[in-house]
Design a protein around this motif. Sequence first.
Motif, mmCIF file in Angstrom:
data_model
loop_
_atom_site.group_PDB
_atom_site.id
_atom_site.type_symbol
_atom_site.label_atom_id
_atom_site.label_comp_id
_atom_site.label_asym_id
_atom_site.label_seq_id
_atom_site.Cartn_x
_atom_site.Cartn_y
_atom_site.Cartn_z
ATOM 1 N N THR A 87 28.022 3.238 21.058
ATOM 2 C CA THR A 87 27.162 1.876 21.094
ATOM 3 C C THR A 87 26.838 1.919 22.542
ATOM 4 O O THR A 87 27.415 1.119 23.251
ATOM 5 C CB THR A 87 28.103 0.720 20.574
ATOM 6 O OG1 THR A 87 29.426 0.818 20.809
ATOM 7 C CG2 THR A 87 27.991 0.549 19.165
ATOM 8 N N HIS A 88 25.871 2.689 22.791
ATOM 9 C CA HIS A 88 25.689 3.204 24.417
ATOM 10 C C HIS A 88 24.600 2.174 24.928
ATOM 11 O O HIS A 88 24.399 2.280 26.245
ATOM 12 C CB HIS A 88 25.358 4.492 24.487
ATOM 13 C CG HIS A 88 23.994 4.888 23.454
ATOM 14 N ND1 HIS A 88 23.361 6.391 23.589
ATOM 15 C CD2 HIS A 88 23.355 4.175 22.806
ATOM 16 C CE1 HIS A 88 22.360 6.124 23.063
ATOM 17 N NE2 HIS A 88 22.316 5.021 22.232
ATOM 18 N N HIS A 89 24.037 1.381 24.268
ATOM 19 C CA HIS A 89 23.067 0.401 24.764
ATOM 20 C C HIS A 89 23.771 -1.055 25.389
ATOM 21 O O HIS A 89 23.239 -2.006 25.768
ATOM 22 C CB HIS A 89 21.851 -0.138 23.798
ATOM 23 C CG HIS A 89 20.998 1.205 23.390
ATOM 24 N ND1 HIS A 89 20.497 2.025 24.244
ATOM 25 C CD2 HIS A 89 20.861 1.523 21.909
ATOM 26 C CE1 HIS A 89 19.935 2.930 23.437
ATOM 27 N NE2 HIS A 89 20.100 2.621 22.242
ATOM 28 N N ALA A 110 22.678 11.028 15.305
ATOM 29 C CA ALA A 110 22.068 11.783 14.223
ATOM 30 C C ALA A 110 20.365 11.136 14.115
ATOM 31 O O ALA A 110 19.807 11.713 13.398
ATOM 32 C CB ALA A 110 22.396 11.363 12.892
ATOM 33 N N ASP A 111 19.988 10.447 15.354
ATOM 34 C CA ASP A 111 18.681 10.060 15.058
ATOM 35 C C ASP A 111 17.690 10.703 15.884
ATOM 36 O O ASP A 111 16.602 10.730 15.908
ATOM 37 C CB ASP A 111 18.575 8.528 15.806
ATOM 38 C CG ASP A 111 19.392 8.381 17.033
ATOM 39 O OD1 ASP A 111 19.850 9.476 17.646
ATOM 40 O OD2 ASP A 111 19.651 6.954 17.289
ATOM 41 N N VAL A 112 18.311 12.173 16.067
ATOM 42 C CA VAL A 112 17.504 13.243 16.645
ATOM 43 C C VAL A 112 16.791 13.833 15.605
ATOM 44 O O VAL A 112 15.795 14.788 15.742
ATOM 45 C CB VAL A 112 18.290 14.379 17.403
ATOM 46 C CG1 VAL A 112 18.770 13.770 18.839
ATOM 47 C CG2 VAL A 112 19.427 14.895 16.603
ATOM 48 N N CYS A 162 23.936 12.619 23.138
ATOM 49 C CA CYS A 162 22.935 13.293 22.376
ATOM 50 C C CYS A 162 22.207 12.724 21.507
ATOM 51 O O CYS A 162 21.643 12.949 20.848
ATOM 52 C CB CYS A 162 23.635 14.625 21.813
ATOM 53 S SG CYS A 162 23.786 15.910 23.129
ATOM 54 N N ASP A 163 22.381 11.122 21.473
ATOM 55 C CA ASP A 163 21.587 10.390 20.592
ATOM 56 C C ASP A 163 20.135 10.332 21.156
ATOM 57 O O ASP A 163 19.947 10.644 22.315
ATOM 58 C CB ASP A 163 22.249 8.816 20.912
ATOM 59 C CG ASP A 163 21.697 7.681 20.027
ATOM 60 O OD1 ASP A 163 22.342 7.348 18.882
ATOM 61 O OD2 ASP A 163 20.418 7.278 20.311
ATOM 62 N N VAL A 164 19.156 10.085 20.370
ATOM 63 C CA VAL A 164 17.739 10.489 20.684
ATOM 64 C C VAL A 164 17.478 9.209 21.706
ATOM 65 O O VAL A 164 16.462 9.448 22.559
ATOM 66 C CB VAL A 164 16.908 10.481 19.389
ATOM 67 C CG1 VAL A 164 16.765 8.667 19.062
ATOM 68 C CG2 VAL A 164 15.698 10.786 19.637
ATOM 69 N N HIS A 165 18.213 8.242 21.712
ATOM 70 C CA HIS A 165 18.010 7.154 22.769
ATOM 71 C C HIS A 165 18.859 7.174 24.037
ATOM 72 O O HIS A 165 19.943 7.833 23.890
ATOM 73 C CB HIS A 165 18.234 5.740 22.218
ATOM 74 C CG HIS A 165 17.647 5.549 20.684
ATOM 75 N ND1 HIS A 165 17.952 5.461 19.859
ATOM 76 C CD2 HIS A 165 16.364 5.053 20.648
ATOM 77 C CE1 HIS A 165 17.237 5.231 18.613
ATOM 78 N NE2 HIS A 165 16.039 4.895 19.356
ATOM 79 N N GLN A 166 18.239 6.829 25.229
ATOM 80 C CA GLN A 166 19.067 6.862 26.475
ATOM 81 C C GLN A 166 20.217 6.029 26.283
ATOM 82 O O GLN A 166 19.966 4.803 25.904
ATOM 83 C CB GLN A 166 18.142 6.676 27.644
ATOM 84 C CG GLN A 166 18.947 7.086 29.003
ATOM 85 C CD GLN A 166 18.675 6.376 30.143
ATOM 86 O OE1 GLN A 166 18.252 5.129 29.831
ATOM 87 N NE2 GLN A 166 18.683 6.902 31.287
ATOM 88 N N GLY A 180 27.214 7.753 16.882
ATOM 89 C CA GLY A 180 26.087 7.400 17.554
ATOM 90 C C GLY A 180 24.995 6.863 16.626
ATOM 91 O O GLY A 180 25.372 6.575 15.288
ATOM 92 N N GLY A 181 23.646 6.932 16.897
ATOM 93 C CA GLY A 181 22.743 6.279 15.766
ATOM 94 C C GLY A 181 22.231 7.109 14.749
ATOM 95 O O GLY A 181 22.206 8.388 14.928
ATOM 96 N N GLY A 182 21.625 6.574 13.858
ATOM 97 C CA GLY A 182 20.936 7.204 12.661
ATOM 98 C C GLY A 182 20.268 6.079 11.659
ATOM 99 O O GLY A 182 21.125 5.174 11.406
ATOM 100 N N TYR A 183 18.902 6.361 11.618
ATOM 101 C CA TYR A 183 18.324 5.186 10.734
ATOM 102 C C TYR A 183 17.728 5.757 9.578
ATOM 103 O O TYR A 183 16.605 7.008 9.784
ATOM 104 C CB TYR A 183 17.491 4.445 11.774
ATOM 105 C CG TYR A 183 18.413 4.041 12.968
ATOM 106 C CD1 TYR A 183 18.833 3.021 12.767
ATOM 107 C CD2 TYR A 183 18.469 4.652 14.113
ATOM 108 C CE1 TYR A 183 19.674 2.394 13.748
ATOM 109 C CE2 TYR A 183 19.346 4.395 15.056
ATOM 110 C CZ TYR A 183 20.052 3.048 14.805
ATOM 111 O OH TYR A 183 20.738 2.704 15.865
ATOM 112 N N SER A 184 17.714 5.135 8.484
ATOM 113 C CA SER A 184 16.981 5.776 7.278
ATOM 114 C C SER A 184 16.976 4.799 6.113
ATOM 115 O O SER A 184 18.003 4.093 5.878
ATOM 116 C CB SER A 184 17.437 7.131 6.951
ATOM 117 O OG SER A 184 16.836 7.510 5.713
#
Length: 314
Positions: free
Chosen positions: A128-130, A243-245, A166-170, A284-288
């Motif tokens: 939860t990097h944001h 996984a959002d890459v 390595c999440d797609v978001h910084q 990390g993140g991942g959205y679908s």
Amino acid sequence: MGEGEGAFKAMIPLVYHSCYSPEFSQDHRFPMEKFGLLADFLKDRALLTSKNQFVPEPATEYEIIMAHCPDYVREFKNNRLSDKAMRRIGIPWSEGVMRRTFTAVGGTLMTSRLALKYGLAAHLAGGTHHAHEDFGSGFCIFNDLAVVSRILVAEGLAERVLIIDCDVHQGDGTASILAQDDSIFSCSFHCRENFPHRKAQSDFDIELTRGDGGEAYFKALETHLPYILSISQPDFILYDAGADVHQDDVLGYLNLTDGDMAQRDEYIIRLALDQGIPLACVIGGGYSRDRKALAARHGIVHQVAARLFAEYDF
Ligand SMILES: [Zn+2]
């Protein structure tokens, strides 16, 4: 490995709590049910069993304030944050959400302690990097990466922690919380065009461009990661395997395939293990909209880590 732990041999420690997917709106952009579905996915493949599942305790307020303002932690816990602050987080408060938020930080801490003991371990949540010191953002409330690396250093379990995000978001929250922290090195591989639009400054930022696929991604990893390891000299690594890459992610603008993600995870885990550096994975993140496909995508890192754990024979 001591006596009596033989049954555990060759099975990677995985950390999961059934509270990770509390009751939550199905239509919400944040796929809260993915954590439970990920556990099911790994159980179906006999990768998560009673032998290698570790169940975390919630992190305490005392632990969380290692990286957050006490007022912010208490206000979130008691549902006293302003509407504006809650909108910035983007996840409505409930008892269940509150409980899973504290427990997921405890889970990353437990995963890290297991990695220190066994060499490699993986969480079924985290990253939860944001989340910043005194506010949450982008579905992130507490920054497990910052909290846990601070605890490891404070307890003398690590001298220098490297966070590979390595999440797609910084990882902007991680970067800003740890900006002045010399014992923790933050690096972020992310897509320039993705959220957050105003980037923070990590110790090392690698920007990929919208549409980049596996080839550009590996070139970036291979060009920068060995150098990052050599300048940060970590004795512990936290790896955010976002996984959002993936090419089918609804938020991420990169174009990695399942195979590319597996190759990314293998490259990073091997880099650590070949140098004898313990590594803890978070998802990390991942959205679908397709929550099962999403859970399977998150499970790529656990499958790769399980295989490498057996191969390295800790
Ligand atoms: Zn993300």
